[in-house]
Design a protein around this motif. Structure first.
Motif, mmCIF file in Angstrom:
data_model
loop_
_atom_site.group_PDB
_atom_site.id
_atom_site.type_symbol
_atom_site.label_atom_id
_atom_site.label_comp_id
_atom_site.label_asym_id
_atom_site.label_seq_id
_atom_site.Cartn_x
_atom_site.Cartn_y
_atom_site.Cartn_z
ATOM 1 N N THR A 137 0.838 -1.152 0.275
ATOM 2 C CA THR A 137 -0.092 -0.490 -0.340
ATOM 3 C C THR A 137 0.921 1.534 -0.066
ATOM 4 O O THR A 137 0.606 2.440 -0.636
ATOM 5 C CB THR A 137 -1.117 -0.009 1.302
ATOM 6 N N ARG A 138 1.474 1.195 0.619
ATOM 7 C CA ARG A 138 2.535 2.210 1.093
ATOM 8 C C ARG A 138 3.382 2.718 -0.166
ATOM 9 O O ARG A 138 4.117 3.898 -0.144
ATOM 10 C CB ARG A 138 3.442 2.566 1.932
ATOM 11 N N ILE A 139 3.821 1.471 -1.212
ATOM 12 C CA ILE A 139 4.937 1.601 -2.217
ATOM 13 C C ILE A 139 4.058 1.656 -3.251
ATOM 14 O O ILE A 139 4.363 3.464 -3.946
ATOM 15 C CB ILE A 139 5.392 0.202 -3.170
ATOM 16 N N LEU A 140 2.965 1.402 -3.385
ATOM 17 C CA LEU A 140 1.747 1.734 -4.669
ATOM 18 C C LEU A 140 0.980 3.372 -4.570
ATOM 19 O O LEU A 140 1.068 4.099 -5.256
ATOM 20 C CB LEU A 140 0.501 0.497 -4.564
ATOM 21 N N TRP A 141 0.973 3.827 -3.061
ATOM 22 C CA TRP A 141 0.371 5.202 -3.033
ATOM 23 C C TRP A 141 1.979 5.940 -3.669
ATOM 24 O O TRP A 141 1.853 6.986 -3.944
ATOM 25 C CB TRP A 141 0.216 5.327 -1.544
ATOM 26 N N ARG A 142 2.984 5.880 -3.355
ATOM 27 C CA ARG A 142 4.329 6.183 -3.574
ATOM 28 C C ARG A 142 4.594 6.784 -5.241
ATOM 29 O O ARG A 142 4.621 7.569 -6.022
ATOM 30 C CB ARG A 142 5.290 6.370 -2.997
ATOM 31 N N GLU A 143 4.319 5.539 -5.320
ATOM 32 C CA GLU A 143 4.993 5.132 -7.335
ATOM 33 C C GLU A 143 3.835 5.086 -7.912
ATOM 34 O O GLU A 143 3.754 5.368 -8.964
ATOM 35 C CB GLU A 143 5.447 3.565 -7.327
ATOM 36 N N ARG A 144 2.705 5.448 -8.315
ATOM 37 C CA ARG A 144 1.274 5.207 -8.355
ATOM 38 C C ARG A 144 1.364 4.875 -10.136
ATOM 39 O O ARG A 144 1.168 5.655 -10.732
ATOM 40 C CB ARG A 144 0.862 6.600 -8.934
ATOM 41 N N PRO A 145 1.793 3.157 -9.224
ATOM 42 C CA PRO A 145 1.417 2.903 -11.196
ATOM 43 C C PRO A 145 -0.037 1.932 -11.727
ATOM 44 O O PRO A 145 -0.858 2.208 -10.995
ATOM 45 C CB PRO A 145 2.432 1.217 -11.366
ATOM 46 N N ASP A 146 0.456 2.440 -12.963
ATOM 47 C CA ASP A 146 -0.685 2.029 -13.550
ATOM 48 C C ASP A 146 -0.865 0.039 -14.025
ATOM 49 O O ASP A 146 -2.067 -0.295 -14.347
ATOM 50 C CB ASP A 146 -0.733 2.305 -15.007
ATOM 51 N N ILE A 147 0.050 -0.516 -14.142
ATOM 52 C CA ILE A 147 0.088 -1.289 -14.243
ATOM 53 C C ILE A 147 1.194 -2.489 -13.508
ATOM 54 O O ILE A 147 2.372 -2.121 -12.835
ATOM 55 C CB ILE A 147 0.713 -1.872 -15.232
ATOM 56 N N LEU A 148 0.833 -3.458 -12.662
ATOM 57 C CA LEU A 148 1.238 -4.423 -11.956
ATOM 58 C C LEU A 148 1.742 -5.566 -13.586
ATOM 59 O O LEU A 148 1.182 -6.160 -13.376
ATOM 60 C CB LEU A 148 1.002 -5.144 -11.004
ATOM 61 N N LEU A 149 3.276 -6.356 -12.406
ATOM 62 C CA LEU A 149 3.797 -7.522 -13.739
ATOM 63 C C LEU A 149 4.152 -7.918 -13.344
ATOM 64 O O LEU A 149 5.574 -7.941 -12.532
ATOM 65 C CB LEU A 149 4.386 -6.473 -15.944
ATOM 66 N N SER A 150 4.499 -9.345 -13.477
ATOM 67 C CA SER A 150 4.849 -10.537 -12.408
ATOM 68 C C SER A 150 5.182 -11.594 -12.845
ATOM 69 O O SER A 150 3.772 -11.962 -14.378
ATOM 70 C CB SER A 150 4.524 -10.576 -10.798
ATOM 71 N N SER A 151 5.853 -12.525 -13.049
ATOM 72 C CA SER A 151 6.329 -14.220 -13.087
ATOM 73 C C SER A 151 6.686 -14.458 -12.614
ATOM 74 O O SER A 151 6.856 -15.982 -11.636
ATOM 75 C CB SER A 151 7.252 -14.272 -14.386
ATOM 76 N N GLY A 152 5.702 -14.187 -11.249
ATOM 77 C CA GLY A 152 5.871 -15.199 -9.451
ATOM 78 C C GLY A 152 7.243 -14.356 -9.053
ATOM 79 O O GLY A 152 7.730 -13.871 -8.993
ATOM 80 N N ALA A 153 7.394 -15.041 -7.142
ATOM 81 C CA ALA A 153 6.774 -15.966 -6.659
ATOM 82 C C ALA A 153 5.718 -15.081 -6.203
ATOM 83 O O ALA A 153 4.592 -14.191 -6.395
ATOM 84 C CB ALA A 153 6.654 -17.259 -6.649
ATOM 85 N N GLY A 154 5.613 -15.653 -4.644
ATOM 86 C CA GLY A 154 4.361 -14.876 -3.701
ATOM 87 C C GLY A 154 4.279 -13.450 -3.473
ATOM 88 O O GLY A 154 3.278 -13.082 -3.631
ATOM 89 N N PRO A 155 5.360 -12.959 -4.062
ATOM 90 C CA PRO A 155 5.005 -11.279 -3.045
ATOM 91 C C PRO A 155 4.221 -10.522 -4.603
ATOM 92 O O PRO A 155 3.336 -9.356 -4.125
ATOM 93 C CB PRO A 155 6.383 -10.619 -3.984
ATOM 94 N N ILE A 156 3.266 -11.331 -5.407
ATOM 95 C CA ILE A 156 2.188 -11.068 -6.243
ATOM 96 C C ILE A 156 0.924 -10.510 -5.757
ATOM 97 O O ILE A 156 0.483 -9.711 -5.725
ATOM 98 C CB ILE A 156 2.673 -11.009 -7.655
ATOM 99 N N CYS B 32 -5.070 -1.285 -10.884
ATOM 100 C CA CYS B 32 -4.105 -1.228 -11.475
ATOM 101 C C CYS B 32 -4.527 -2.642 -12.371
ATOM 102 O O CYS B 32 -5.214 -3.364 -12.017
ATOM 103 C CB CYS B 32 -2.822 -1.982 -11.040
ATOM 104 N N ARG B 33 -3.636 -2.243 -13.662
ATOM 105 C CA ARG B 33 -4.184 -3.555 -14.240
ATOM 106 C C ARG B 33 -2.941 -4.224 -13.671
ATOM 107 O O ARG B 33 -1.536 -3.752 -13.468
ATOM 108 C CB ARG B 33 -4.021 -3.250 -15.601
#
Length: 235
Positions: A154-173, A186-187
């Motif tokens: 929540t803290r990171i996304l509030w600061r960075e304000r991305p439009d898209i989250l991209l991941s190939s794993g693992a758990g933190p996504i 976010c998409r």
């Protein structure tokens, strides 16, 4: 090479590099007899051309790059759940370390030109292209630290304000997708790791409910990811 039709190697026939035959003893025996008579020098030349065109690192990365660029495009289809952007998309790349990070970094040309930041769940010395654009969260592994990850994301996304989250794993996504999708709009684009061929990972099973776009790399996973996008690096 002689392969049965239970494998995804139809191109053996099409490329003149072998035989793709029915899974019957007589068909395999016949193909082996034909294989013995092939011109080996010509076969090697055709095989080298096929590997260079279809299975080199550049060729595989190119497939993913084209797909990612279509997904990351500011022009989003009318069926998408986010609005059309009037600026380059900002991307947050969420990954664990090790193989998952190597996978996503190998596709960097699909996002390198766009504003992006990395979020990792272990502290490492980041490679040069990640320095100054990497955030770290606590390593949660099916334990209470995953709840702390929700706060961290929540803290990171509030600061960075991305439009898209991209991941190939693992758990933190998983915590990232929950917060990113439902609090920040976010998409979410998730790529199931190449290492999973016959059964999805635990993260993949969760992300099929959280991701807007889920990409998998083996046709055997189709039944597990209805509505997913198949990109075959070896097909």
């Amino acid at each position: 090479v002689v392969a049965s039709q239970g494998t995804p190697w139809r191109e053996l026939d099409e490329r003149g590099c072998g035989f793709w035959v029915a899974d019957r003893p007589e068909a395999i025996a016949s193909a082996c007899e034909k294989a013995v008579a092939l011109d080996r020098a010509a076969l090697r030349a055709r095989a080298r051309t096929w590997v260079r065109e279809s299975y080199s690192a550049d060729a595989i990365a190119g497939k993913f790059s084209a797909l990612y660029q279509s997904l990351l495009s500011p022009e989003v289809s009318e069926n998408a759940s986010i609005q059309v952007l009037r600026r380059p998309a900002r991307i947050c790349i969420v990954s664990s370390c090790g193989g998952h990070l190597s996978e996503i970094r190998s596709l960097s040309r699909s996002y390198a030109a766009l504003p992006h930041v990395f979020v990792l769940n272990d502290r490492i010395v980041p490679p040069p292209e990640m320095r100054g654009r990497t955030c770290f969260i606590r390593h949660g592994e099916r334990d209470p630290w995953l709840l702390w990850n929700l706060f961290e994301m929540t803290r990171i996304l509030w600061r960075e304000r991305p439009d898209i989250l991209l991941s190939s794993g693992a758990g933190p996504i998983v915590p990232a997708a929950i917060i990113g999708r439902y609090l920040f709009g976010c998409r979410v684009i998730y790529v199931e790791t190449l290492a999973r061929k016959r059964a999805p990972s635990l993260t993949g099973r969760i992300m099929r409910r959280l991701a807007h776009d889920l990409i998998y790399q083996w046709p055997e996973l189709k039944e597990h990811f209805p509505g997913g996008i198949l990109v075959e690096p070896f097909g």
